[in-house]
Design an enzyme around this catalytic site. Structure first.
Site, PDB file in Angstrom:
ATOM      1  N   TYR A 122       4.183   1.778  -6.840  1.00 19.66           N
ATOM      2  CA  TYR A 122       3.842   0.367  -6.822  1.00 19.66           C
ATOM      3  C   TYR A 122       5.177  -0.530  -7.250  1.00 19.66           C
ATOM      4  CZ  TYR A 122      -1.109   0.569  -5.769  1.00 19.66           C
ATOM      5  OH  TYR A 122      -2.401   0.698  -5.307  1.00 19.66           O
ATOM      6  N   LYS A 168       0.525  15.104  -8.741  1.00 22.81           N
ATOM      7  CA  LYS A 168       0.800  16.028  -7.611  1.00 22.81           C
ATOM      8  C   LYS A 168       2.116  16.668  -8.042  1.00 22.81           C
ATOM      9  CE  LYS A 168       0.405  17.448  -3.260  1.00 22.81           C
ATOM     10  NZ  LYS A 168      -1.069  17.859  -2.776  1.00 22.81           N
ATOM     11  N   ASP A 200      -5.241  16.039  -4.650  1.00 16.46           N
ATOM     12  CA  ASP A 200      -6.421  16.515  -3.454  1.00 16.46           C
ATOM     13  C   ASP A 200      -7.536  17.399  -4.128  1.00 16.46           C
ATOM     14  OD1 ASP A 200      -4.409  18.624  -4.427  1.00 16.46           O
ATOM     15  OD2 ASP A 200      -3.798  19.337  -2.337  1.00 16.46           O
ATOM     16  N   ASP A 224      -5.703   4.285  -7.912  1.00 17.65           N
ATOM     17  CA  ASP A 224      -6.234   3.273  -6.663  1.00 17.65           C
ATOM     18  C   ASP A 224      -7.293   4.032  -5.772  1.00 17.65           C
ATOM     19  OD1 ASP A 224      -6.679   0.884  -5.061  1.00 17.65           O
ATOM     20  OD2 ASP A 224      -5.008   1.564  -3.873  1.00 17.65           O
ATOM     21  N   ASP A 228     -11.839   3.951  -5.639  1.00 17.52           N
ATOM     22  CA  ASP A 228     -12.803   3.802  -4.550  1.00 17.52           C
ATOM     23  C   ASP A 228     -13.479   4.662  -4.090  1.00 17.52           C
ATOM     24  OD1 ASP A 228     -11.321   0.989  -4.374  1.00 17.52           O
ATOM     25  OD2 ASP A 228     -11.580   1.060  -2.109  1.00 17.52           O
TER      26      ASP A 228
HETATM   27  C1  IPM Z   1      -6.959  -2.822  -6.316  1.00 20.29           C
HETATM   28  C2  IPM Z   1      -6.425  -3.225  -4.953  1.00 20.29           C
HETATM   29  C3  IPM Z   1      -4.969  -3.334  -5.160  1.00 20.29           C
HETATM   30  C4  IPM Z   1      -4.209  -2.295  -5.603  1.00 20.29           C
HETATM   31  C5  IPM Z   1      -4.132  -3.936  -3.984  1.00 20.29           C
HETATM   32  C6  IPM Z   1      -4.900  -5.431  -3.620  1.00 20.29           C
HETATM   33  C7  IPM Z   1      -2.931  -4.468  -4.347  1.00 20.29           C
HETATM   34  O1  IPM Z   1      -6.532  -2.106  -4.111  1.00 20.29           O
HETATM   35  O2  IPM Z   1      -6.728  -3.285  -7.277  1.00 20.29           O
HETATM   36  O3  IPM Z   1      -7.659  -1.418  -6.437  1.00 20.29           O
HETATM   37  O4  IPM Z   1      -3.673  -1.430  -4.820  1.00 20.29           O
HETATM   38  O5  IPM Z   1      -3.796  -1.959  -7.033  1.00 20.29           O
HETATM   39 MN    MN Z   2      -7.993  -0.806  -4.686  1.00 17.12          MN
END
Ligand code: IPM
Ligand code: MN
Ligand code: NAD
Length: 327
Positions: A122, A168, A200, A224, A228
């Site tokens: 990032y 990784k 992975d 990140d 999710d």
């Molecule tokens: C998160 C989001 C952010 C990230 C984006 C919006 C920059 O996906 O907070 O999970 O990648 O950190």
């Molecule tokens: Mn995210």
């Protein structure tokens, strides 16, 4: 105590509006101050993260953030949330994932993802040449050490059993290798069991053996993606809260984004925003109120009151009414 509220755009204002109703209900003494951020702010004011919003964050005890939409094409764009994380040195992204009520989600899990929040992939440091693009990715000993210490201390305080360092290092031998080495150095002498896993395989293990996962400490991008994934397994993006913590400042936001596909329809699930509010209250020492919010959310869901993403039929406002009625 002052709470800076930054609803953002998309479903941000919908779920944060509901969360502020809950917040005002349980802690009427807290002062809330609103700030502008994101795409809708840009269309009104010509900037994504105005200076007065930065000032508001500086002078708040905690920030409640909704979500913002990334513009598709915008020359020189830097994501406000990434800027805030970096400029306020919110180095620890804490993402607990558990089923918000029994029976919700594809698998049962109770994990905590601790994500390094300031560097890794990032850096945003991309250089374009005739053939393509270079990215300078940064893994420093200092940032690795403080996030691993954060994960260790959190695990000890909350009596978790095991930390898995996810990396990784088989490919990124020096950078992710450094992260893994620092992890084992930091864990030396701790009563918490430590192990490491390649990202992975960790993604697969989250699906096939979620109960064996406990605390994960990992680099920015893997955290990140895994958060999710974990959220989807435990009930969907509508249920996952998060905290961005530094030594001086703290920002709380749902894991999900601005969900343009459902924005303005009144159907967004505010659960993640409610649980985010609970994390924020816990952080500022209002433990009892945090527990009340979590209990009211679980009770509402257990009684069958659910938004569409969880198979129910309620909109944001009606689900919020159910939660408020249990507070
Ligand atoms: C998160 C989001 C952010 C990230 C984006 C919006 C920059 O996906 O907070 O999970 O990648 O950190
Ligand atoms: Mn995210
Ligand atoms: P998203 O998280 O916004 O949505 C993914 C899917 O989950 C969509 O189908 C959406 O409808 C659903 N969803 C998300 N939250 C929900 C909720 N509370 N209730 C019900 N359904 C929900 O991810 P995306 O679509 O990839 O990203 C949309 C925009 O959000 C992008 O511009 C992205 O950059 C941005 N984003 C912002 C943040 C943030 O501000 N912290 C985080 C992630 C993504």
């Amino acid at each position: 105590m002052k709470i800076a509220v930054l609803p953002g755009d998309g479903i941000g204002p919908e779920v944060i509006g509901a969360a502020v109703d809950v917040l005002n209900h349980v802690t009427p003494d807290l002062e809330t101050m609103y700030g502008d951020v994101g795409l809708e702010c840009f269309s009104r004011r010509g900037e994504y993260l105005p200076e007065d919003t930065i000032d508001l964050i500086k002078h708040s005890d905690a920030v409640l953030f909704g979500a913002i939409t990334t513009p598709l094409k915008a020359e020189g764009y830097r994501s406000p949330i990434l800027r805030i994380r970096k400029e306020f040195d919110l180095y620890a992204n804490l993402r607990p994932v558990r089923n918000p009520a029994p029976g919700i989600g594809l698998v049962d899990m109770d994990i905590v993802i601790v994500r390094e929040n300031t560097e890794g992939m990032y850096t945003g440091d991309e250089t374009v040449d005739a053939e393509g693009v270079d990215l300078r990715r940064r893994v420093s000993r200092a940032a690795s050490e403080r996030i691993c210490r954060f994960a260790r201390d959190l695990s000890e305080t909350h009596k978790r059993k095991r930390i898995t360092c996810v990396h990784k290092a088989n490919v990124l031998r020096k950078s992710d290798g450094l992260f893994r080495d620092v992890f084992y150095e930091v864990m030396e002498g701790s009563i918490i069991e430590s192990r490491d896993m390649i990202v992975d395989a960790a993604a697969a293990a989250l699906v096939s053996n979620p109960q064996e996962m406990d605390v994960i400490v990992t680099l920015n991008l893997y955290g990140d993606i895994l958060s999710d994934e974990a959220a989807a397994l435990a009930g969907g993006l509508g249920i996952a809260p998060s905290a961005n913590l530094g030594d001086r400042h703290a920002l709380f936001e749902p894991v999900h984004g601005s969900a343009p596909d459902i924005a303005g329809m009144g159907i967004a699930n505010p659960t993640a925003a409610f649980l985010t509010t609970a994390m924020m209250l816990e952080h500022i020492g209002r433990i009892e109120e945090a527990v009340r919010i979590r209990d009211a959310v679980t009770a509402s869901l257990s009684a069958g009151h659910r938004t569409r993403d969880l198979g129910g039929g309620l909109g944001t406002i009606d689900f919020t009414k159910q939660v408020l009625s249990r507070l």
